[in-house]
Design an enzyme around this catalytic site. Structure first.
Site, PDB file in Angstrom:
ATOM      1  N   CYS A   1     100.728  22.709  26.154  1.00 59.25           N
ATOM      2  CA  CYS A   1     100.728  21.957  24.895  1.00 59.25           C
ATOM      3  C   CYS A   1     101.834  22.351  23.913  1.00 59.25           C
ATOM      4  O   CYS A   1     102.404  21.451  23.268  1.00 59.25           O
ATOM      5  CB  CYS A   1      99.353  21.997  24.223  1.00 59.25           C
ATOM      6  SG  CYS A   1      98.355  23.417  24.558  1.00 59.25           S
TER       7      CYS A   1
ATOM      8  N   ARG B   1      98.169  33.000  33.794  1.00 63.07           N
ATOM      9  CA  ARG B   1      97.330  33.895  32.995  1.00 63.07           C
ATOM     10  C   ARG B   1      96.919  35.073  33.863  1.00 63.07           C
ATOM     11  O   ARG B   1      96.582  34.894  35.029  1.00 63.07           O
ATOM     12  CB  ARG B   1      96.090  33.168  32.470  1.00 63.07           C
ATOM     13  CG  ARG B   1      96.446  32.028  31.529  1.00 63.07           C
ATOM     14  CD  ARG B   1      95.235  31.290  31.044  1.00 63.07           C
ATOM     15  NE  ARG B   1      95.606  29.962  30.567  1.00 63.07           N
ATOM     16  CZ  ARG B   1      94.745  28.973  30.380  1.00 63.07           C
ATOM     17  NH1 ARG B   1      93.475  29.159  30.648  1.00 63.07           N
ATOM     18  NH2 ARG B   1      95.159  27.799  29.947  1.00 63.07           N
TER      19      ARG B   1
ATOM     20  N   GLN C   1      98.019  22.370  35.951  1.00 66.20           N
ATOM     21  CA  GLN C   1      97.121  21.476  35.219  1.00 66.20           C
ATOM     22  C   GLN C   1      97.672  20.053  35.226  1.00 66.20           C
ATOM     23  O   GLN C   1      98.876  19.849  35.083  1.00 66.20           O
ATOM     24  CB  GLN C   1      96.977  21.940  33.763  1.00 66.20           C
ATOM     25  CG  GLN C   1      96.263  23.269  33.614  1.00 66.20           C
ATOM     26  CD  GLN C   1      96.183  23.683  32.157  1.00 66.20           C
ATOM     27  OE1 GLN C   1      97.189  23.715  31.463  1.00 66.20           O
ATOM     28  NE2 GLN C   1      94.997  24.000  31.685  1.00 66.20           N
TER      29      GLN C   1
ATOM     30  N   ASP D   1      98.048  17.952  33.039  1.00 63.66           N
ATOM     31  CA  ASP D   1      97.982  17.999  31.585  1.00 63.66           C
ATOM     32  C   ASP D   1      98.595  16.758  30.954  1.00 63.66           C
ATOM     33  O   ASP D   1      99.583  16.227  31.455  1.00 63.66           O
ATOM     34  CB  ASP D   1      98.754  19.220  31.098  1.00 63.66           C
ATOM     35  CG  ASP D   1      97.974  20.042  30.094  1.00 63.66           C
ATOM     36  OD1 ASP D   1      96.975  19.520  29.583  1.00 63.66           O
ATOM     37  OD2 ASP D   1      98.361  21.190  29.839  1.00 63.66           O
TER      38      ASP D   1
ATOM     39  N   HIS E   1      99.156  15.077  26.718  1.00 63.34           N
ATOM     40  CA  HIS E   1      98.890  15.184  25.283  1.00 63.34           C
ATOM     41  C   HIS E   1      99.245  13.866  24.622  1.00 63.34           C
ATOM     42  O   HIS E   1     100.337  13.334  24.824  1.00 63.34           O
ATOM     43  CB  HIS E   1      99.676  16.346  24.683  1.00 63.34           C
ATOM     44  CG  HIS E   1      99.263  17.659  25.271  1.00 63.34           C
ATOM     45  ND1 HIS E   1      99.904  18.225  26.356  1.00 63.34           N
ATOM     46  CD2 HIS E   1      98.226  18.487  24.979  1.00 63.34           C
ATOM     47  CE1 HIS E   1      99.303  19.346  26.686  1.00 63.34           C
ATOM     48  NE2 HIS E   1      98.277  19.534  25.870  1.00 63.34           N
TER      49      HIS E   1
ATOM     50  N   LYS F   1      85.883  19.989  22.111  1.00 63.71           N
ATOM     51  CA  LYS F   1      86.243  19.288  23.350  1.00 63.71           C
ATOM     52  C   LYS F   1      85.033  18.630  23.991  1.00 63.71           C
ATOM     53  O   LYS F   1      83.884  18.952  23.685  1.00 63.71           O
ATOM     54  CB  LYS F   1      86.898  20.256  24.341  1.00 63.71           C
ATOM     55  CG  LYS F   1      86.076  21.506  24.647  1.00 63.71           C
ATOM     56  CD  LYS F   1      86.836  22.446  25.572  1.00 63.71           C
ATOM     57  CE  LYS F   1      85.995  23.697  25.863  1.00 63.71           C
ATOM     58  NZ  LYS F   1      86.575  24.521  26.929  1.00 63.71           N
TER      59      LYS F   1
ATOM     60  N   HIS G   1      94.279  16.543  23.765  1.00 65.89           N
ATOM     61  CA  HIS G   1      94.599  17.238  25.017  1.00 65.89           C
ATOM     62  C   HIS G   1      93.659  16.675  26.089  1.00 65.89           C
ATOM     63  O   HIS G   1      92.460  16.523  25.829  1.00 65.89           O
ATOM     64  CB  HIS G   1      94.327  18.738  24.919  1.00 65.89           C
ATOM     65  CG  HIS G   1      94.983  19.430  23.769  1.00 65.89           C
ATOM     66  ND1 HIS G   1      95.919  20.428  23.931  1.00 65.89           N
ATOM     67  CD2 HIS G   1      94.818  19.303  22.425  1.00 65.89           C
ATOM     68  CE1 HIS G   1      96.299  20.883  22.755  1.00 65.89           C
ATOM     69  NE2 HIS G   1      95.640  20.219  21.813  1.00 65.89           N
TER      70      HIS G   1
END
Length: 646
Positions: free
Chosen positions: A337, A366, A384, A386, A388, A472, A518
């Site tokens: 993000c 991570r 991901q 992902d 946005h 979320k 997100h």
């Protein structure tokens, strides 16, 4: 008299001092026999706790999550009692309920508990349970609590008590056993009818590697023996479906110690499967107005300081990457993000150009502790799906609902039809864990709750489960074994647009702040594929499976015909291969069945002469003869029946 409000909204009147069990009996004796725990005004209480004021009461049975929690927490006490019987010098620490069962961490000194001891512990637990001992809570002063455990030379309980305030310390007694406990128990031990000790493992005190390693004993218990039998059968089936085993068998992925723990390597079949999943979502995203972007795997430390991710992940993640330049530091990307915020910031926008929907299959990193790594479900590097969305406040509702539609399309296409939605909100009491103003949080939380209601989702609200930057909507999917997985998430964020100073020019010619959504329908590609593997037992939907058809020539004489058929199938975009090993046809069929290949084509003299194929379906057997064109049409129809257009 006090007034008790039940979950259905009905209000009942009782004498002050009545208990949750009295309320249960007023509903029906049969219901009361199944009630094992309760919550009064959002506080966990015993079924024997006197109620002295008006309030809301929820009564739980073993079928409820909170009921199981009380049942398994109570069972942990009985486990601790049984362990002290066999190991009188043991030092007890903590014993919580977990998702499936409970554990107790103990310091055994020089003693060791192994699998050969499990049966005796189980038998002792059942023997103790049969005593039908009531769980009784009592308040204890801090001084008395400390003295109690100092006399036992239990430094672990002493440490726990030292961190508590006087007036909030309670002990739980049952039979001749006492334990430090906050409460939340079943009425008596007699409800525990079946017990299984699952395993014993090492665990550091308070999860800190600098502390002493304790023994963690895992168990599970049930109010009926039949439930335990069914659970153990389910575990056996889960072992067969373990994605690590199937991933190796189907040649999808592997791990290498030289590459590093938690860093999966995708083999050709697995890479092709991932690519099909990505293309499936990209096609739907394109129709929904998303634009694909690509961002680097690293970013300057300041980027993640600005976003708040450094404070969240920095100390516990991979350490900064130094460069020859003084004071220049980069981090492996923990989230996509911040990069997408900077893409938005690369040019000015008018309200007429919004929403902007940026999507990326972005790999993030991570550092997970080695003991927490597990196949593809817990890794150190993962991708991901992902995206946005940057929109005006007026567009938020419509955009959020459109993302829900996309998530539901993904689930339907992959046969995940049993799911609930979880609205994850801030912890009401610990707001300092989150960034952003109360006003922005309230707007974001209301937007999610309203969208879930209007879409008719079966949802629950969970406080304390929000991301640090916003609430979320998580989708909790049940797999074929009834296990619940969090797959797919949508988040509303007013905070990152502020932190990155994002803006657009409104109709009033003034600058305004966009709202950020997100979303990741798959979540982590690695985790999603692991769950899908176990859900389907490796029998992926026909549109997704690496190999749709395998050709089995009954001898070398028919190899040429098999190659001709293969060529025609591949020209029709059907994924096929030939098994030309020097093996009997029966062996080839068995191997194809084990490798989960949906269709087997047998070719021999008769098939070559008539220009047909004999077809077997995995798990079903012979389904007849087809011309090649008929078979191609059949496969395409099968694919179209499971993969609808978005």
């Amino acid at each position: 008299m006090i007034h008790i409000t039940l979950p259905d909204g009905s209000i009942k009147e009782f004498k002050a001092g009545s208990t949750p069990m009295d309320v249960a009996k007023s509903i029906s004796e049969g219901f009361a026999r199944n009630v094992i725990s309760a919550k009064f005004n959002d506080l966990t209480v015993e079924t024997s706790t006197p109620l002295t004021s008006d309030g809301n009461l929820i009564l739980y049975t073993f079928n409820d999550t909170e009921g199981k929690k009380a049942f398994w927490h109570s069972s942990a006490h009985v486990l601790a009692q049984a362990i002290t019987h066999f190991y009188p010098k043991v030092k007890l620490t903590i014993g919580p309920a977990i998702e499936n069962g409970f554990y107790y961490d103990v310091d055994l000194g020089d003693d060791v508990i192994s699998e050969k001891d499990f049966k005796a512990i189980e038998q002792k637990m059942i023997e103790l349970a049969r005593g039908k001992h009531e769980f009784k809570m009592r308040a204890v002063s801090k001084n008395d609590a400390l003295n109690f455990y100092k006399n036992q030379e239990n430094e672990y309980k002493v440490e726990l008590i030292e961190n508590l305030n006087d007036g909030e310390i309670t002990f739980c007694d049952h039979s001749d056993f006492t334990d430090l406990c906050r409460g939340g128990h079943i009425p008596n031990t007699g409800l525990i009818k079946a017990v299984k000790i699952m395993s014993a493992a090492g665990a550091y005190w308070r999860g800190d590697e600098k502390n002493k390693q304790l023994t963690r004993i895992y168990g599970i218990s049930f109010p009926k023996q039949k439930m335990l039998t069914e659970y153990l059968a389910l575990l056996e089936e889960a072992k067969k479906r373990d994605h690590r085993k199937l991933g190796k068998q189907l040649e999808l992925f592997t791990f290498s110690q030289k590459v590093g723990q938690g860093l999966p390597l995708w083999l050709p079949k697995g890479a092709a499967l991932r690519e099909r999943l990505e293309n499936f979502l990209k096609k739907a995203q394109k129709k929904a107005g998303y634009e694909m972007v690509i961002t680097p795997h690293i970013g300057q430390k300041e980027l993640y300081v600005t976003s708040g991710h450094y404070a969240k992940y920095g100390e516990d993640s991979f350490q900064p990457i130094k460069t020859p330049k003084m004071d220049e530091e980069f981090l492996l990307k923990p989230m996509n993000c911040p990069h997408h915020c900077e893409i938005y910031n690369s040019k000015p926008y008018s309200y007429k150009e919004l929403p902007k929907r940026f999507a990326e299959f972005g790999t993030v990193y991570r550092y997970e502790q080695s003991g927490e790594l597990h196949g593809l479900t817990r890794v150190r590097g993962f991708t991901q799906d992902d995206a946005h969305i940057f929109c005006t406040p007026d567009q938020l509702d419509k955009e959020f609902k459109a993302v829900i539609d996309l998530v539901l399309y993904v689930f339907k296409s992959l046969s995940f039809e049993n799911f609930t939605a979880q609205v994850s909100l801030r912890d009401k009491e610990k707001k300092d864990k989150y960034i952003g103003s109360d006003e922005n949080w309230e707007k974001a939380e209301n937007a999610i709750v309203n969208a879930a209601k209007e879409k008719g989702l079966d949802y629950v609200i969970e406080y304390g489960e929000a991301a640090f930057y916003g609430p979320k909507l998580d989708f909790m999917v049940k797999d074929a074994l009834g296990r619940s997985w969090q797959l797919g998430t949508i988040q509303v964020d007013y905070n990152l647009p502020e932190r990155f100073n994002l803006s657009y020019k409104g109709a009033d010619n003034q600058l305004h702040r966009p709202v950020m959504i997100h979303r990741a329908p798959f979540g982590s590609m690695e985790r999603f594929i692991a769950v899908l593997l176990e859900h389907t037992a490796g029998k992926f939907p026909l549109w997704l499976i690496p190999e749709q058809v395998i050709l089995l020539p009954i001898s070398d004489k028919y190899q040429k015909y098999a190659e001709n058929v293969l060529h025609l199938l591949e020209n029709s975009e059907i994924r096929a291969l030939i098994d030309n090993r020097n093996e009997k046809t029966g062996r080839k069929i068995r191997d194809a069945e084990l490798n989960k290949i949906p269709f087997m084509i047998i070719v021999g003299e008769q098939e070559e002469e008539t220009k047909t194929v004999s077809v077997r379906k995995q798990g079903e057997g012979d389904i007849g003869k087809f011309t090649i064109d008929e078979f191609i049409t059949f496969i395409k129809n099968e694919v179209n029946s499971t993969l609808k257009q978005f």
